[in-house]
Design a protein around this motif. Structure first.
Motif, PDB file in Angstrom:
ATOM      1  N   THR A 121     -18.390 -59.039 -13.168  1.00  0.00           N
ATOM      2  CA  THR A 121     -17.889 -60.375 -13.497  1.00  0.00           C
ATOM      3  C   THR A 121     -17.151 -60.920 -12.298  1.00  0.00           C
ATOM      4  OG1 THR A 121     -15.847 -59.460 -14.421  1.00  0.00           O
ATOM      5  CG2 THR A 121     -17.653 -59.857 -15.968  1.00  0.00           C
ATOM      6  N   ARG A 122     -17.108 -62.216 -12.190  1.00  0.00           N
ATOM      7  CA  ARG A 122     -16.404 -62.881 -11.086  1.00  0.00           C
ATOM      8  C   ARG A 122     -15.066 -63.422 -11.578  1.00  0.00           C
ATOM      9  NH1 ARG A 122     -18.801 -63.791  -6.347  1.00  0.00           N
ATOM     10  NH2 ARG A 122     -21.040 -63.643  -6.229  1.00  0.00           N
ATOM     11  N   LYS A 123     -14.106 -63.440 -10.645  1.00  0.00           N
ATOM     12  CA  LYS A 123     -12.822 -64.056 -10.947  1.00  0.00           C
ATOM     13  C   LYS A 123     -12.997 -65.557 -11.089  1.00  0.00           C
ATOM     14  CE  LYS A 123     -10.197 -63.033  -7.519  1.00  0.00           C
ATOM     15  NZ  LYS A 123      -9.108 -62.714  -6.582  1.00  0.00           N
ATOM     16  N   ALA A 124     -12.219 -66.146 -11.952  1.00  0.00           N
ATOM     17  CA  ALA A 124     -12.222 -67.611 -12.090  1.00  0.00           C
ATOM     18  C   ALA A 124     -11.486 -68.204 -10.898  1.00  0.00           C
ATOM     19  CB  ALA A 124     -11.548 -68.013 -13.386  1.00  0.00           C
TER      20      ALA A 124
END
Length: 134
Positions: free
Chosen positions: A130-133
């Motif tokens: 997942t990627r950081k916002a």
């Protein structure tokens, strides 16, 4: 410190006589002038500066001086110089910004996310993709 540089720098537009003089002025010190004349090939026809061999410990400072001279004339420089000697790496010039990376930093910058995740998984890590916002 002995470091040798090879590479090329491109200019965003044709080099005027004023720009050529600004480049030459960046190398106008007794030690650098001889090196510039011997190992640098400024090509106004194709808007490049080719560096065949350049022994220098403060190359990023020299290229910053050249950028400072050319930026007011509307020039944007891009290119890369491979260096080796006492240590190895790359000097990148991207839109007039100079960044120096040793081989490990360069590898980390160039490697894909997928390759990094695969390497961690091979070492037994569980990776959540997942990627950081932001």
């Amino acid at each position: 410190m002995d470091i040798e540089y090879y590479g090329a720098i491109s200019f965003n537009k044709p080099l005027t006589e004023e720009a050529v003089k600004a480049v030459e002025k960046a190398f106008d010190t007794p030690g650098l002038k001889r090196v510039y004349e011997k190992y640098f090939n400024l090509n106004p026809e194709d808007n490049t500066l080719n560096i065949d061999e350049f022994h220098q410990s403060d190359a990023d400072g020299i290229f910053n001086t050249m950028i400072e001279a050319l930026a007011p004339l509307g020039y944007v420089l891009n290119g890369s110089l491979r260096y080796f000697g006492d240590y190895d790496g790359m000097l990148y010039i991207t839109d007039n910004e100079v960044e120096e990376l040793d081989d490990l930093d360069r590898w980390q910058k160039d490697v894909s996310d997928e390759d990094l995740i695969e390497a961690l998984e091979k070492r037994g890590y569980k990776v959540t993709k997942t990627r950081k916002a932001g």
